[in-house]
Design an enzyme around this catalytic site. Structure first.
Site, PDB file in Angstrom:
ATOM      1  N   ASP A   1      11.427   8.114 -20.936  1.00 47.02           N
ATOM      2  CA  ASP A   1      10.766   9.494 -21.775  1.00 47.02           C
ATOM      3  C   ASP A   1      10.815  10.534 -20.905  1.00 47.02           C
ATOM      4  O   ASP A   1      10.376  10.579 -19.636  1.00 47.02           O
ATOM      5  CB  ASP A   1       9.490   8.788 -21.863  1.00 47.02           C
ATOM      6  CG  ASP A   1       8.695   9.792 -22.934  1.00 47.02           C
ATOM      7  OD1 ASP A   1       9.188  10.991 -22.780  1.00 47.02           O
ATOM      8  OD2 ASP A   1       7.860   9.452 -23.859  1.00 47.02           O
TER       9      ASP A   1
ATOM     10  N   THR B   1      11.893  16.600 -25.245  1.00 49.69           N
ATOM     11  CA  THR B   1      11.792  17.170 -24.028  1.00 49.69           C
ATOM     12  C   THR B   1      13.348  16.964 -23.317  1.00 49.69           C
ATOM     13  O   THR B   1      13.746  18.056 -22.639  1.00 49.69           O
ATOM     14  CB  THR B   1      10.753  16.176 -23.287  1.00 49.69           C
ATOM     15  OG1 THR B   1       9.546  16.013 -23.878  1.00 49.69           O
ATOM     16  CG2 THR B   1      10.296  16.900 -21.866  1.00 49.69           C
ATOM     17  N   THR B   2      13.762  15.818 -23.275  1.00 45.14           N
ATOM     18  CA  THR B   2      15.028  15.626 -22.520  1.00 45.14           C
ATOM     19  C   THR B   2      16.046  16.639 -22.955  1.00 45.14           C
ATOM     20  O   THR B   2      16.854  17.220 -22.413  1.00 45.14           O
ATOM     21  CB  THR B   2      15.633  14.074 -22.602  1.00 45.14           C
ATOM     22  OG1 THR B   2      14.527  13.639 -22.129  1.00 45.14           O
ATOM     23  CG2 THR B   2      16.885  13.868 -21.592  1.00 45.14           C
TER      24      THR B   2
ATOM     25  N   ASP C   1       5.045   8.304 -29.344  1.00 49.21           N
ATOM     26  CA  ASP C   1       6.181   9.273 -29.991  1.00 49.21           C
ATOM     27  C   ASP C   1       6.655   8.937 -31.303  1.00 49.21           C
ATOM     28  O   ASP C   1       6.866   9.736 -32.031  1.00 49.21           O
ATOM     29  CB  ASP C   1       7.393   8.996 -28.905  1.00 49.21           C
ATOM     30  CG  ASP C   1       7.331   9.964 -27.521  1.00 49.21           C
ATOM     31  OD1 ASP C   1       6.213  10.563 -27.513  1.00 49.21           O
ATOM     32  OD2 ASP C   1       8.014   9.492 -26.728  1.00 49.21           O
TER      33      ASP C   1
END
Length: 523
Positions: free
Chosen positions: A59, A92-93, A393
């Site tokens: 994550d 995010t990534t 998530d």
């Protein structure tokens, strides 16, 4: 430079090309760290804290929070991307990869003599166009259970292995649908996540009720209650210290005994009111009675409750008190005066489960629960944490889909728009369009396929299928239609991602001076 040296002789300054190089290298560095984590076939990272605690995760949000990032540019990107996760819960990534790739593409243009300001203007134009394209390709649909499962599965498979992702998908969707009320905003705080170090991750389950992490405090109390009336209260059933500093003075032991007796009688009167209510509602039937108190219950009061067959729990957490009223009905009372049956909730089953030295109390078989519990199981602490992060998530993904009322199936390229832009800003648009391709290239690379071959297949498929969305099948390396495969992402995540990455990349591009006082970390 002379001016800043006058203000602070110890200041270190990086200017123009050097400042740009520092920003680009920082963004590329953090991009290289997270690149291999993207997608269902992404790899894991093992984080070891100073105390030796281990966390295994892919994550991006967890990694950025836990890593000690020293580089100023990388730290800024990290904070911006974790803020995105706090707002919308995902992306995010992808945002980190896009920022790194946009600066990489900009660097190629700068090497050819293009001014960073022109590229920044191109980024602004491309962002507006990308968001227009996003609005055109979004799929507006009624969010039924099947569609919500597809959204949750897409999010969860990038966090955990596919079998566990499929299991958690069902759990998360059922949890959200249980607490959803028409005309009211969805509150994910009404889904409690409880960890139980027991069995395996595949035994994770949804409890349509509550799981409290404490049990009864008296050995003679019943361990299981069926068809139970539930009294939730915030009333002390023990001796309490006074709110203000005060003293009690007595001249003899007799006066002291009277004082103790009066205080005991005051507490017993409270307990007797609960017992009277229990006798009133349980007379002539097989129903049982449970008391869950936010404040304390002393041993003598527990003994009185146990003799009447009442299951009593003390020191319940405040958040559980709020959920109990929503799950079981009734209301939490702050006084035992004028109590009626309307104050009571109802549960079909309340039972205690002992695991090692920890007691859990399950409140189940509720008529219309507006608060539920996801019980996460696993053999190790880090496995529990990984599943918990993934579950959070998944819940956020489902909430976003319900709030947006629309989904996104795939990215859209901006190559056609480049021809409409006049002047050298078109090179910025091209850099933005090329940067968006980092996502399919990284997915292909992480899945073991050649990135350029996969990109060629995607371009050919997009050209031949008349503008339908195109995605990458990570199991075969071929092109597929994401809509047919049930691969959907949140509209708000993609929109926020495009906005965040273009703003951050633009700001980093037009930095022409980095000033720092103290030890150097710029070299």
């Amino acid at each position: 430079m002379a001016a800043i040296k006058t203000l602070n002789p110890k200041a270190e300054v990086a200017r123009a090309a050097q400042a740009l190089s520092i920003n680009i290298s920082g963004a590329r560095g953090i991009q290289d760290v997270l690149r291999t984590n993207l997608g269902p076939k992404g790899t894991m990272k093992m984080l070891v804290s100073g105390a030796g605690d281990i966390k295994i995760t892919k994550d991006g949000n967890i990694l950025l929070h836990e890593m000690q990032i020293q580089h100023p540019t990388a730290s800024m990107i990290s904070k911006a991307c974790t803020a995105q996760d706090d707002i919308i819960g995902d992306g995010t990534t992808s945002t980190v990869l896009l920022i790194g790739e946009m600066l990489k593409q900009a660097d190629i243009q700068i090497q050819d003599g293009l001014h960073p300001r022109l590229i920044a203007e191109g980024f602004d134009l491309a962002k507006v166009k990308a968001q227009e394209v996003l609005d055109q390709v979004k799929i507006v649909d009624e969010m039924k259970r099947e569609r919500l499962c597809q959204v949750a599965r897409t999010a969860l498979r990038t966090k955990v292995q596919s079998d566990l992702a499929d299991k958690l998908t069902e759990v998360c969707v059922d949890a959200v649908l249980s607490i959803k009320e028409e005309g009211k905003p969805l509150d994910l705080h009404m889904v409690e996540i409880v960890e139980m170090q027991h069995k395996t991750e595949m035994d994770t389950q949804l409890v349509k009720g509550l799981v409290l992490d404490h049990g009864g405090r008296h050995p003679d109390m019943p361990k299981r209650a069926t068809n139970a009336y539930i009294l939730t209260c915030n009333v002390s059933m023990e001796y309490e210290k006074t709110e203000v500093n005060s003293g009690f003075f007595y001249k003899s032991a007799g006066e002291r005994d009277k004082l103790v007796t009066a205080e005991r009688e005051f507490i017993e009167n409270r307990v007797n009111k609960v017992i009277e209510l229990k006798k009133k509602v349980c007379a002539g039937n097989n129903n049982t009675f449970v008391v869950i108190n936010q404040k304390g219950i002393d041993p003598m009061s527990l003994d009185m409750l146990a003799k009447e067959g009442i299951m009593g729990m003390r020191r319940a957490k405040r958040r559980n008190m709020e959920r109990l009223a929503l799950a079981c009905g009734g209301m939490a009372v702050n006084s035992f005066d004028d109590m009626t049956e309307d104050c009571l909730g109802f549960a079909g089953s309340v039972y205690e489960h002992v695991l090692g030295e920890t007691k859990y109390t399950f409140v189940e078989e509720l008529k219309n629960p507006h608060s539920v519990t996801i019980l996460i199981k696993g053999p190790y602490k880090h496995a529990l944490q990984q599943t918990k992060d993934a579950t959070r998530d998944g819940l956020r993904g489902i909430k976003n889909a319900l709030d947006d009322g629309s989904l996104i199936a795939a990215y859209a390229a901006l190559m056609k728009y480049e021809n409409e832009v006049k002047g050298r800003a078109r090179y910025g648009v091209r850099a933005f369009a090329d940067a968006l391709l980092v996502i399919p290239k990284t997915l292909a690379s992480n899945s073991g396929y050649d990135a350029m071959d996969s990109l060629v297949k995607l371009r050919e498929e997009y050209k031949n299928n008349g503008g339908l969305p195109v995605g990458l099948d990570i199991t075969t390396g071929e092109a597929l239609n994401p809509c047919d495969a049930g691969i959907f992402d949140n509209y708000c995540v993609k929109r926020h991602m495009l906005d965040a990455c273009s703003v951050i990349a633009r700001n980093l591009l037009i930095v022409d001076e980095i000033m720092r006082a103290g030890l150097s970390q710029l070299k």
